[in-house]
Design an enzyme around this catalytic site. Structure first.
Site, mmCIF file in Angstrom:
data_model
loop_
_atom_site.group_PDB
_atom_site.id
_atom_site.type_symbol
_atom_site.label_atom_id
_atom_site.label_comp_id
_atom_site.label_asym_id
_atom_site.label_seq_id
_atom_site.Cartn_x
_atom_site.Cartn_y
_atom_site.Cartn_z
ATOM 1 N N MET A 299 -19.294 -8.744 -9.897
ATOM 2 C CA MET A 299 -19.115 -7.928 -11.066
ATOM 3 C C MET A 299 -18.445 -6.611 -10.749
ATOM 4 O O MET A 299 -18.773 -5.603 -11.342
ATOM 5 C CB MET A 299 -20.443 -7.702 -11.743
ATOM 6 C CG MET A 299 -21.426 -6.929 -10.901
ATOM 7 S SD MET A 299 -23.067 -6.885 -11.574
ATOM 8 C CE MET A 299 -23.494 -8.589 -11.464
ATOM 9 N N PRO A 300 -17.513 -6.614 -9.830
ATOM 10 C CA PRO A 300 -16.860 -5.342 -9.532
ATOM 11 C C PRO A 300 -15.863 -4.906 -10.608
ATOM 12 O O PRO A 300 -15.345 -5.715 -11.361
ATOM 13 C CB PRO A 300 -16.132 -5.621 -8.220
ATOM 14 C CG PRO A 300 -15.985 -7.086 -8.170
ATOM 15 C CD PRO A 300 -17.086 -7.683 -8.965
#
Length: 130
Positions: free
Chosen positions: A1-2
């Protein structure tokens, strides 16, 4: 989830921007256990006077006007070895695909927790399970 924020010169062509964004994403999936399709990036182009760096270099690294600033916000907890591998992979891939010097690939990581993310709809998709 960067989330990757990429700041670079206005002179960079759309093709090179695409190669940079793909390099960052590929490095994330190869070295940092980021899932496929988890690609969220913001690219901001700047005039040369808006990218500030020490012209004399810093910590033995010299910079040029081709500098690319990359800030990745992701869930904390990755090992030092994983972070080192990520840095190396990003610099190598960007250099191989664009010719930008590895010295001009500047990266910082910002860690947070899973519940610090909403991927839309006002939901906390990774809410702790009670």
């Amino acid at each position: 989830m960067p989330l990757a924020r990429i700041d670079l010169s206005r002179r960079v062509t759309p093709d090179v921007v695409g190669r940079i964004t793909e390099s960052i994403y590929e490095a994330m999936t190869l070295t940092a256990n980021v899932p496929i399709h988890d690609k969220f990036q913001i690219v901001t182009r700047h005039d040369d006077d808006e990218l500030i760096y020490p012209s004399e270099g810093y910590l033995g690294v010299g910079y040029s006007p081709d500098i690319v600033f990359i800030q990745v916000t992701w869930v904390a907890g990755r090992s030092i070895e994983a972070k080192k591998a990520f840095y190396r992979s990003v610099a190598d891939l960007i250099h191989e695909r664009t010719g930008i010097r590895k010295e001009d690939v500047w990266i910082t990581l910002v860690g947070n927790t899973r519940e610090d993310w909403s991927f839309g709809a006002g939901e906390m998709q990774y809410a702790p399970v009670a």
